[in-house]
Design an enzyme around this catalytic site. Structure first.
Site, PDB file in Angstrom:
ATOM      1  N   HIS A  86       0.831  -1.200   0.000  1.00  0.00           N
ATOM      2  CA  HIS A  86       0.000   0.000   0.000  1.00  0.00           C
ATOM      3  C   HIS A  86       0.871   1.258   0.000  1.00  0.00           C
ATOM      4  O   HIS A  86       0.526   2.270  -0.609  1.00  0.00           O
ATOM      5  CB  HIS A  86      -0.910  -0.019   1.233  1.00  0.00           C
ATOM      6  CG  HIS A  86      -2.229   0.646   1.009  1.00  0.00           C
ATOM      7  ND1 HIS A  86      -3.426   0.068   1.356  1.00  0.00           N
ATOM      8  CD2 HIS A  86      -2.555   1.827   0.448  1.00  0.00           C
ATOM      9  CE1 HIS A  86      -4.418   0.874   1.031  1.00  0.00           C
ATOM     10  NE2 HIS A  86      -3.914   1.951   0.492  1.00  0.00           N
ATOM     11  N   ARG A 100     -12.641 -12.481 -11.979  1.00  0.00           N
ATOM     12  CA  ARG A 100     -11.792 -13.649 -11.729  1.00  0.00           C
ATOM     13  C   ARG A 100     -12.527 -14.596 -10.797  1.00  0.00           C
ATOM     14  O   ARG A 100     -13.017 -14.183  -9.741  1.00  0.00           O
ATOM     15  CB  ARG A 100     -10.463 -13.227 -11.087  1.00  0.00           C
ATOM     16  CG  ARG A 100      -9.488 -14.394 -10.895  1.00  0.00           C
ATOM     17  CD  ARG A 100      -8.205 -13.955 -10.232  1.00  0.00           C
ATOM     18  NE  ARG A 100      -8.412 -13.545  -8.849  1.00  0.00           N
ATOM     19  CZ  ARG A 100      -7.468 -12.986  -8.081  1.00  0.00           C
ATOM     20  NH1 ARG A 100      -6.268 -12.742  -8.597  1.00  0.00           N
ATOM     21  NH2 ARG A 100      -7.721 -12.649  -6.839  1.00  0.00           N
ATOM     22  N   GLU A 143      -0.062 -16.402 -14.651  1.00  0.00           N
ATOM     23  CA  GLU A 143       0.708 -16.109 -13.430  1.00  0.00           C
ATOM     24  C   GLU A 143       1.637 -17.266 -13.070  1.00  0.00           C
ATOM     25  O   GLU A 143       2.372 -17.190 -12.097  1.00  0.00           O
ATOM     26  CB  GLU A 143      -0.237 -15.791 -12.268  1.00  0.00           C
ATOM     27  CG  GLU A 143      -1.322 -16.814 -12.044  1.00  0.00           C
ATOM     28  CD  GLU A 143      -2.436 -16.328 -11.126  1.00  0.00           C
ATOM     29  OE1 GLU A 143      -2.210 -15.347 -10.392  1.00  0.00           O
ATOM     30  OE2 GLU A 143      -3.519 -16.921 -11.140  1.00  0.00           O
ATOM     31  N   ASN A 158       2.298  -9.784 -10.309  1.00  0.00           N
ATOM     32  CA  ASN A 158       2.718  -9.988  -8.913  1.00  0.00           C
ATOM     33  C   ASN A 158       3.036 -11.458  -8.660  1.00  0.00           C
ATOM     34  O   ASN A 158       4.100 -11.805  -8.148  1.00  0.00           O
ATOM     35  CB  ASN A 158       1.620  -9.534  -7.951  1.00  0.00           C
ATOM     36  CG  ASN A 158       1.209  -8.091  -8.158  1.00  0.00           C
ATOM     37  OD1 ASN A 158       1.849  -7.362  -8.900  1.00  0.00           O
ATOM     38  ND2 ASN A 158       0.137  -7.683  -7.511  1.00  0.00           N
ATOM     39  N   ASP A 159       2.104 -12.349  -9.005  1.00  0.00           N
ATOM     40  CA  ASP A 159       2.329 -13.777  -8.786  1.00  0.00           C
ATOM     41  C   ASP A 159       3.305 -14.352  -9.802  1.00  0.00           C
ATOM     42  O   ASP A 159       4.115 -15.228  -9.473  1.00  0.00           O
ATOM     43  CB  ASP A 159       1.008 -14.537  -8.840  1.00  0.00           C
ATOM     44  CG  ASP A 159       0.321 -14.590  -7.481  1.00  0.00           C
ATOM     45  OD1 ASP A 159       1.039 -14.561  -6.471  1.00  0.00           O
ATOM     46  OD2 ASP A 159      -0.915 -14.645  -7.438  1.00  0.00           O
ATOM     47  N   ARG A 193       6.226 -12.907  -2.419  1.00  0.00           N
ATOM     48  CA  ARG A 193       5.970 -11.482  -2.615  1.00  0.00           C
ATOM     49  C   ARG A 193       5.691 -10.750  -1.308  1.00  0.00           C
ATOM     50  O   ARG A 193       5.716  -9.523  -1.266  1.00  0.00           O
ATOM     51  CB  ARG A 193       4.789 -11.278  -3.571  1.00  0.00           C
ATOM     52  CG  ARG A 193       3.515 -11.927  -3.119  1.00  0.00           C
ATOM     53  CD  ARG A 193       2.439 -11.862  -4.167  1.00  0.00           C
ATOM     54  NE  ARG A 193       1.693 -10.622  -4.132  1.00  0.00           N
ATOM     55  CZ  ARG A 193       0.477 -10.473  -4.655  1.00  0.00           C
ATOM     56  NH1 ARG A 193      -0.097 -11.481  -5.281  1.00  0.00           N
ATOM     57  NH2 ARG A 193      -0.155  -9.339  -4.581  1.00  0.00           N
ATOM     58  N   CYS A 214      -2.817  -7.105 -15.150  1.00  0.00           N
ATOM     59  CA  CYS A 214      -3.592  -6.652 -13.986  1.00  0.00           C
ATOM     60  C   CYS A 214      -2.762  -6.662 -12.715  1.00  0.00           C
ATOM     61  O   CYS A 214      -3.281  -6.426 -11.629  1.00  0.00           O
ATOM     62  CB  CYS A 214      -4.854  -7.494 -13.812  1.00  0.00           C
ATOM     63  SG  CYS A 214      -4.539  -9.239 -13.541  1.00  0.00           S
TER      64      CYS A 214
END
Length: 543
Positions: A187, A316, A405, A428-429, A439, A476
């Site tokens: 964040h 998703r 991913e 990210n993944d 991560r 995404c």
């Protein structure tokens, strides 16, 4: 540290130099004793303390606008969560715990559930930790943790920053942020970009730095001791975007939002998202002891889809199981859950759960008027992709795709794209599987830097396959939220970008200054680079 440099992960562009202000460490865990003389009276202290914390956060929210206000208001709402309050009160009355300890213990259950959910949900655990510490401080009569008042422009140094702290920062006073922990998807990273504040996260050793001033480069991730003079370059003004994702040569690129709740959807719509590229449905299942009914799921999805009537939304399907356990799925223990039965793999054993979710998504799409597509997480092969598409079609959903991913999916992108309507890359993944780097772990955050050339080369493979087959490919993951990297992704063949609502304006505005030729030049330079810093420099050269 002396004149030597420290390296972290640059997550928000710009460079600044100035005096250091340290953010206080979190409060120690409150003791479990002594037992209160009057448990009823002790329990009665909890609700007023949460109300004070919530009120302070709401007052701070009134002093800021946009994304910062939304984050502060959300944190204030968490402070008054009835389930948290009731759970803490019960620990006092039933177990004789002091109020502060009870709040800490009750919050830990929520934090553990979020962390177990993984991914985006795990990143939100920091919000609950912030609320917990504020309420505990109020009960103990201590100063609230967080950023101190700044008398002059300064560089903030912290172990990590709570979302409420980051949202309330004044860019005219905060020259830069440096944190010991956190990662590219935290964040802190997201909001620092939104506020235009240079930031470096996962900077190991910064807490041991004894100097009084720092030079922070949010592009390269380099942090070094400085002479203390205040200088700032880059970062700065908030981007202005007209709400249309288009390059200056007219090439269209959809700029979409990532959402996981009705509040997220409203924020994305208000920020100008052209639709939704990733609707995470886990919020509907997290606290469920039993699988939500089709009717319950339909109502939950309708609330998220409503702001996007007539616009594209990619939903998703449930990304749970193994390292994201849900009670009603009764998962078996696994020695290595991140590599286990999760995402679409759960549906191979329990297809009826997927079929009921697809039924609910189809019903919500019809009633909301949104242009809904579905995609499956954790797909490794073309056969798995085809299996999912067949079930989606049977549920009456015309457009179905999959997440890329797992590295195998990127390597088999051409075969997968022959059986689906689109793919969406979850950077990210994908990064954590490519580099075998969790991560959530600050110690390996540099490997999860989305500018890593190895990751970009995998994305390029997917882009080439999409171009060859004439199918769309989106991104995404958090990579899409970096304006410069967004240009590189377009140059690699990406046709849509989806991100947290705080990044929409910055990315949209940057695209409007680029052309496809520039994006392709930037992409070629980044692909040929040896490391993330070199990739950034190469990508910036054509602009």
């Amino acid at each position: 540290m002396s004149s030597a440099r420290l390296s972290g992960v640059g997550v928000s562009s710009g460079r600044a130099t100035g005096p250091v202000v340290r953010v206080a460490e979190a409060l120690p865990e409150p003791p479990a004793g002594p037992r209160p003389a009057d448990p009823s009276a002790e329990a009665a202290r909890i609700r007023p303390a949460t109300e004070v914390v919530a009120q302070r956060l709401m007052e701070r929210a009134k002093t800021v606008e946009g994304d910062a206000r939304a984050v502060l208001e959300t944190t204030a709402t968490m402070a008054g969560d009835p389930s948290l309050i009731k759970s803490a009160e019960k620990l006092v009355s039933a177990e004789g715990l002091p109020a502060a300890r009870a709040v800490h213990q009750a919050a830990q259950k929520f934090i553990a559930a979020l962390q177990a959910a993984g991914g985006y949900m795990a990143e939100r655990a920091r919000d609950v930790q912030d609320v917990r510490d504020r309420v505990v401080a109020e009960l103990l009569g201590l100063a609230a943790p967080g950023v101190p008042d700044l008398a002059s422009p300064s560089v903030l140094v912290a172990r990590d920053l709570a979302p409420a702290d980051t949202a309330g920062l004044d860019p005219s006073k905060v020259l830069a942020l440096v944190t010991e922990e956190g990662g590219p998807t935290s964040h802190t990273a997201i909001l620092a970009r939104s506020l235009g504040i240079p930031a470096v996260v996962a900077c190991r050793g910064i807490l041991a730095f004894e100097g009084t001033a720092l030079d922070v480069d949010g592009d390269t991730g380099q942090v070094r001791e400085s002479d203390g003079k205040v200088r700032a370059a880059g970062g700065g003004k908030k981007a202005v975007w007209n709400g249309v994702g288009v390059l200056k040569d007219g090439h269209r690129v959809k700029v979409l939002g990532n959402v996981g709740s009705p509040a997220d959807a409203a924020a994305a719509a208000a920020a100008g998202a052209e639709g939704v590229g990733l609707f995470r449905t886990e919020f509907c299942f997290l606290d469920a002891a039993e699988e939500p009914t089709v009717a319950e799921q339909t109502a939950a999805y309708e609330a998220v889809l409503a702001p996007f009537a007539g616009k594209p939304v990619v939903v998703r399907t449930l990304d749970a199981g193994a390292d994201k356990p849900l009670a009603f799925l009764s998962p078996d223990p696994e020695p290595n859950p991140a590599l286990g039965v999760r995402g679409l793999r759960v549906a191979f054993d329990r297809p009826e759960v997927l079929d009921r979710q697809l039924e609910a998504i189809a019903a919500a799409a019809k009633s909301s008027g949104a242009d809904v597509s579905v995609m499956a997480p954790m797909v490794a092969t073309a056969a798995e992709a085809a299996w999912f598409v067949e079930r989606a079609r049977a549920a009456g959903i015309a457009r179905a795709g999959v997440m890329v991913e797992i590295p195998a999916a990127a390597l088999a992108a051409r075969e997968i794209l022959q059986v689906v309507d689109f793919v969406s890359i979850g950077t990210n993944d994908l990064a954590q599987y490519v580099f075998a780097a969790d991560r959530q772990l600050g110690g390996v955050a540099a490997l999860n830097d989305p500018w890593q050339p190895a990751l970009l080369r995998l994305i390029a493979l997917v882009g080439e396959a999409a171009t060859t087959t004439g199918k769309p490919v989106g991104v995404c993951g958090e990579a899409a939220a970096d304006p410069l990297l967004a240009c590189v992704l377009i140059g690699l063949g990406v046709t849509s970008l989806s991100m947290n609502h705080t990044a929409l304006a910055g990315v949209g505005a940057r695209l409007a200054t680029s052309s496809m030729d520039i994006c392709q030049l930037a992409a070629r330079g980044a692909l040929a680079a040896a490391d993330p810093a070199s990739a950034k420099l190469a990508a910036r050269a054509p602009h």
